[in-house]
Design a protein around this motif. Structure first.
Motif, mmCIF file in Angstrom:
data_model
loop_
_atom_site.group_PDB
_atom_site.id
_atom_site.type_symbol
_atom_site.label_atom_id
_atom_site.label_comp_id
_atom_site.label_asym_id
_atom_site.label_seq_id
_atom_site.Cartn_x
_atom_site.Cartn_y
_atom_site.Cartn_z
ATOM 1 N N UNK A 1 0.818 -0.926 -0.272
ATOM 2 C CA UNK A 1 0.227 -0.825 -0.001
ATOM 3 C C UNK A 1 0.594 1.023 -0.168
ATOM 4 N N UNK A 2 2.174 1.089 0.774
ATOM 5 C CA UNK A 2 2.546 2.183 0.450
ATOM 6 C C UNK A 2 3.832 2.569 -0.597
ATOM 7 N N UNK A 3 3.679 1.397 -1.352
ATOM 8 C CA UNK A 3 4.251 1.705 -2.641
ATOM 9 C C UNK A 3 3.446 2.384 -3.182
ATOM 10 N N UNK A 4 1.874 1.792 -3.439
ATOM 11 C CA UNK A 4 1.487 2.852 -4.033
ATOM 12 C C UNK A 4 0.912 4.071 -3.954
ATOM 13 N N UNK A 5 0.688 4.222 -2.812
ATOM 14 C CA UNK A 5 0.708 5.817 -2.587
ATOM 15 C C UNK A 5 1.469 6.330 -2.896
ATOM 16 N N UNK A 6 2.746 6.201 -2.522
ATOM 17 C CA UNK A 6 3.922 6.559 -3.344
ATOM 18 C C UNK A 6 3.852 7.185 -4.757
ATOM 19 N N UNK A 7 4.104 6.168 -5.149
ATOM 20 C CA UNK A 7 3.942 5.955 -6.521
ATOM 21 C C UNK A 7 2.610 7.230 -7.587
ATOM 22 N N UNK A 8 1.777 7.444 -6.574
ATOM 23 C CA UNK A 8 0.621 8.754 -7.139
ATOM 24 C C UNK A 8 1.180 9.979 -6.292
ATOM 25 N N UNK A 9 1.779 9.478 -5.260
ATOM 26 C CA UNK A 9 2.127 10.921 -5.108
ATOM 27 C C UNK A 9 2.976 11.187 -5.765
ATOM 28 N N UNK A 10 4.314 10.797 -6.976
ATOM 29 C CA UNK A 10 5.080 11.101 -7.118
ATOM 30 C C UNK A 10 4.108 11.346 -8.678
ATOM 31 N N UNK A 11 3.125 10.986 -9.045
ATOM 32 C CA UNK A 11 2.838 11.664 -10.346
ATOM 33 C C UNK A 11 1.717 12.332 -10.416
ATOM 34 N N UNK A 12 1.339 12.912 -8.916
ATOM 35 C CA UNK A 12 0.417 14.069 -8.598
ATOM 36 C C UNK A 12 1.354 15.795 -8.520
#
Length: 217
Positions: free
Chosen positions: A26-37
């Motif tokens: 879950x933390x990996x998924x969230x970091x990916x999305x924050x990077x894209x944001x």
């Protein structure tokens, strides 16, 4: 009055709903999305209509990829898909309608049209292999992407209400698809699209949870 206040609080809670990460996936998924944001914020700033054009191009990819791979998996294992394929394909088509609506509103430039093609090319391939190898993370990424989409559309709505973004008439394609009134405007379009994104958020977090709990292979 109290009932109206309770309704508003319930709506706010629904819109701001967030899945707290429980493990490294879950933390990996969230970091990916924050990077894209981060890059979306830097490039588009407050240009919400143009931002939506590019981001909805990306958002329309996961449902189609997930639907395809779930279809192939169901065929290989000769098992029921538990309704996932239909849900994912409908999500992809819904996101495509978001894109078509905002193309009418924002009238993207040649540069933005190039970004649409480039973003789709890169994201499709990355997401395909992510879903193939780690479907739980893939669905969690989409869940978090949709959380960000809900936040972005909420900000867009605030800009319209404050008079900083023009509340233009709704495109005919949007009125036909969402069965809006003939006099509907951008504000109504943003609200129905935000509701769509919230449903996709909940669906994808739910899919990730089912995989985590061993309820879906």
């Amino acid at each position: 009055m109290k009932h109206d206040t309770d309704m508003a609080l319930s709506a706010d809670a629904y819109i701001t709903q967030h899945h707290e990460p429980v493990d490294w996936r879950d933390r990996t998924a969230l970091r990916v999305v924050k990077f894209m944001r981060f890059f979306a914020d830097k490039f588009f700033a407050q240009r919400y209509g143009h931002r939506a054009v590019v981001l909805e191009t990306v958002a329309a990819v996961p449902g189609m990829v997930g639907g395809l791979l779930q279809h192939l998996k169901a065929l290989r294992h000769i098992r029921d898909d538990q309704g996932w394929i239909k849900e994912l394909i409908e999500e992809a088509d819904n996101e495509r309608m978001h894109l078509m609506t905002f193309v009418e509103i924002a009238q993207p430039s040649r540069l933005e049209r190039f970004l649409i093609a480039a973003a789709q090319l890169v994201f499709y391939n990355l997401y395909f292999f992510l879903y193939l190898l780690a479907p739980r993370i893939a669905h969690r990424v989409v869940g978090y992407l949709e959380e960000e989409a809900v936040i972005s559309y909420t900000h867009y709505l605030e800009q319209i209400d404050a008079g900083h973004a023009e509340n233009v008439p709704a495109p005919q394609i949007a009125k036909d698809y969402w069965k809006l009134d003939d006099d509907a405007r951008l504000r109504e379009v943003v609200i129905v699209i935000r509701d769509d994104e919230a449903r996709h958020r909940d669906a994808n977090h739910g899919f990730a949870d089912q995989i985590k709990n061993g309820e879906h292979a």
